[in-house]
Design a protein around this motif. Sequence first.
Motif, PDB file in Angstrom:
ATOM      1  N   PRO A   5       0.843  -1.193   0.000  1.00 23.92           N
ATOM      2  CA  PRO A   5       0.000   0.000   0.000  1.00 23.92           C
ATOM      3  C   PRO A   5       0.884   1.250   0.000  1.00 23.92           C
ATOM      4  N   ILE A   6       0.396   2.289  -0.639  1.00 22.32           N
ATOM      5  CA  ILE A   6       1.165   3.521  -0.761  1.00 22.32           C
ATOM      6  C   ILE A   6       0.206   4.704  -0.777  1.00 22.32           C
ATOM      7  N   LYS A  19       8.950  10.420  -8.968  1.00 21.71           N
ATOM      8  CA  LYS A  19       9.544   9.700  -7.835  1.00 21.71           C
ATOM      9  C   LYS A  19      10.129   8.387  -8.335  1.00 21.71           C
ATOM     10  N   LYS A  20      11.414   8.182  -8.100  1.00 21.70           N
ATOM     11  CA  LYS A  20      12.133   7.026  -8.639  1.00 21.70           C
ATOM     12  C   LYS A  20      12.381   5.937  -7.598  1.00 21.70           C
ATOM     13  N   GLU A  21      12.025   6.191  -6.347  1.00 17.59           N
ATOM     14  CA  GLU A  21      12.261   5.232  -5.262  1.00 17.59           C
ATOM     15  C   GLU A  21      11.084   5.227  -4.304  1.00 17.59           C
ATOM     16  N   GLU A  22      10.868   4.087  -3.675  1.00 19.45           N
ATOM     17  CA  GLU A  22       9.917   3.954  -2.578  1.00 19.45           C
ATOM     18  C   GLU A  22      10.683   3.393  -1.396  1.00 19.45           C
ATOM     19  N   TYR A  23      10.250   3.706  -0.186  1.00 18.26           N
ATOM     20  CA  TYR A  23      10.986   3.333   1.013  1.00 18.26           C
ATOM     21  C   TYR A  23      10.142   2.485   1.940  1.00 18.26           C
ATOM     22  N   ARG A  24      10.799   1.517   2.560  1.00 19.35           N
ATOM     23  CA  ARG A  24      10.180   0.687   3.582  1.00 19.35           C
ATOM     24  C   ARG A  24      11.156   0.561   4.740  1.00 19.35           C
ATOM     25  N   ASP A  25      10.610   0.585   5.962  1.00 18.93           N
ATOM     26  CA  ASP A  25      11.435   0.498   7.170  1.00 18.93           C
ATOM     27  C   ASP A  25      12.252  -0.787   7.201  1.00 18.93           C
ATOM     28  N   LEU A  26      13.341  -0.749   7.926  1.00 15.39           N
ATOM     29  CA  LEU A  26      14.179  -1.938   8.121  1.00 15.39           C
ATOM     30  C   LEU A  26      13.628  -2.789   9.260  1.00 15.39           C
ATOM     31  N   SER A  27      12.347  -3.064   9.209  1.00 22.96           N
ATOM     32  CA  SER A  27      11.665  -3.839  10.243  1.00 22.96           C
ATOM     33  C   SER A  27      11.862  -5.333   9.978  1.00 22.96           C
ATOM     34  N   PRO A  28      11.653  -6.164  10.994  1.00 20.52           N
ATOM     35  CA  PRO A  28      11.734  -7.615  10.773  1.00 20.52           C
ATOM     36  C   PRO A  28      10.808  -8.089   9.642  1.00 20.52           C
ATOM     37  N   TRP A  72      11.027  12.705  -1.303  1.00 20.10           N
ATOM     38  CA  TRP A  72      10.264  11.526  -1.700  1.00 20.10           C
ATOM     39  C   TRP A  72       9.751  10.762  -0.494  1.00 20.10           C
ATOM     40  N   GLY A  73       9.795  11.396   0.696  1.00 22.84           N
ATOM     41  CA  GLY A  73       9.172  10.814   1.876  1.00 22.84           C
ATOM     42  C   GLY A  73      10.096  10.186   2.901  1.00 22.84           C
ATOM     43  N   ALA A  74      11.397  10.176   2.670  1.00 20.27           N
ATOM     44  CA  ALA A  74      12.333   9.567   3.618  1.00 20.27           C
ATOM     45  C   ALA A  74      12.726  10.564   4.708  1.00 20.27           C
ATOM     46  N   GLU A  75      12.944  10.041   5.902  1.00 21.89           N
ATOM     47  CA  GLU A  75      13.455  10.866   6.990  1.00 21.89           C
ATOM     48  C   GLU A  75      14.967  10.988   6.835  1.00 21.89           C
ATOM     49  N   PRO A  76      15.532  12.178   7.067  1.00 21.13           N
ATOM     50  CA  PRO A  76      16.982  12.340   6.946  1.00 21.13           C
ATOM     51  C   PRO A  76      17.729  11.414   7.907  1.00 21.13           C
ATOM     52  N   ASN A  77      18.830  10.854   7.433  1.00 20.69           N
ATOM     53  CA  ASN A  77      19.730  10.003   8.224  1.00 20.69           C
ATOM     54  C   ASN A  77      19.072   8.747   8.788  1.00 20.69           C
ATOM     55  N   LYS A  78      18.034   8.283   8.165  1.00 20.99           N
ATOM     56  CA  LYS A  78      17.373   7.045   8.576  1.00 20.99           C
ATOM     57  C   LYS A  78      17.552   6.004   7.475  1.00 20.99           C
ATOM     58  N   GLY A  79      17.942   4.800   7.857  1.00 18.33           N
ATOM     59  CA  GLY A  79      18.116   3.720   6.894  1.00 18.33           C
ATOM     60  C   GLY A  79      16.796   3.088   6.505  1.00 18.33           C
ATOM     61  N   TYR A  80      16.715   2.669   5.262  1.00 16.04           N
ATOM     62  CA  TYR A  80      15.504   2.061   4.706  1.00 16.04           C
ATOM     63  C   TYR A  80      15.877   0.936   3.751  1.00 16.04           C
ATOM     64  N   PHE A  81      14.868   0.133   3.417  1.00 20.98           N
ATOM     65  CA  PHE A  81      14.929  -0.631   2.196  1.00 20.98           C
ATOM     66  C   PHE A  81      14.524   0.368   1.113  1.00 20.98           C
ATOM     67  N   VAL A  82      15.421   0.634   0.207  1.00 17.99           N
ATOM     68  CA  VAL A  82      15.162   1.561  -0.888  1.00 17.99           C
ATOM     69  C   VAL A  82      14.784   0.713  -2.103  1.00 17.99           C
ATOM     70  N   LEU A  83      13.585   0.911  -2.601  1.00 18.31           N
ATOM     71  CA  LEU A  83      13.087   0.163  -3.751  1.00 18.31           C
ATOM     72  C   LEU A  83      13.204   1.059  -4.976  1.00 18.31           C
ATOM     73  N   THR A  84      14.236   0.854  -5.757  1.00 17.58           N
ATOM     74  CA  THR A  84      14.472   1.673  -6.945  1.00 17.58           C
ATOM     75  C   THR A  84      13.572   1.185  -8.073  1.00 17.58           C
ATOM     76  N   ILE A  85      12.731   2.087  -8.576  1.00 14.99           N
ATOM     77  CA  ILE A  85      11.764   1.764  -9.617  1.00 14.99           C
ATOM     78  C   ILE A  85      12.504   1.552 -10.942  1.00 14.99           C
ATOM     79  N   GLN A  86      12.272   0.408 -11.576  1.00 17.98           N
ATOM     80  CA  GLN A  86      12.940   0.078 -12.823  1.00 17.98           C
ATOM     81  C   GLN A  86      12.070   0.332 -14.046  1.00 17.98           C
TER      82      GLN A  86
END
Length: 90
Positions: A5-6, A19-28, A72-86
């Motif tokens: 969902p987005i 927007k060329k990327e979507e972000y998801r938290d580094l959660s389990p 594009w919605g990311a918090e500064p200095n926070k790590g994510y799974f970065v999903l680069t749109i192909q």
Amino acid sequence: MLTLPIKKKWFDMILSGEKKEEYRDLSPHYKSIFYKYLGQSVKIRFRNGYRKDSPSFECAVIPRVGYGHPEWGAEPNKGYFVLTIQQEEK
């Protein structure tokens, strides 16, 4: 196929090509999904909302771990799974 969902703002920006990327938290939860695909192309369905009949589109993404763009919605200095749109398939 994985469906994510987005929010409408990000949904529209990806469809327009802005927007060329979507972000998801580094959660389990997301680690169990994306670690096995790091650096590989995987097909994702992005859905604007949670209902099955909400607008959606499919595209290939390449997941990596990194930092995102605040515009594009990311918090500064926070790590994510970065999903680069192909590619986009409407």
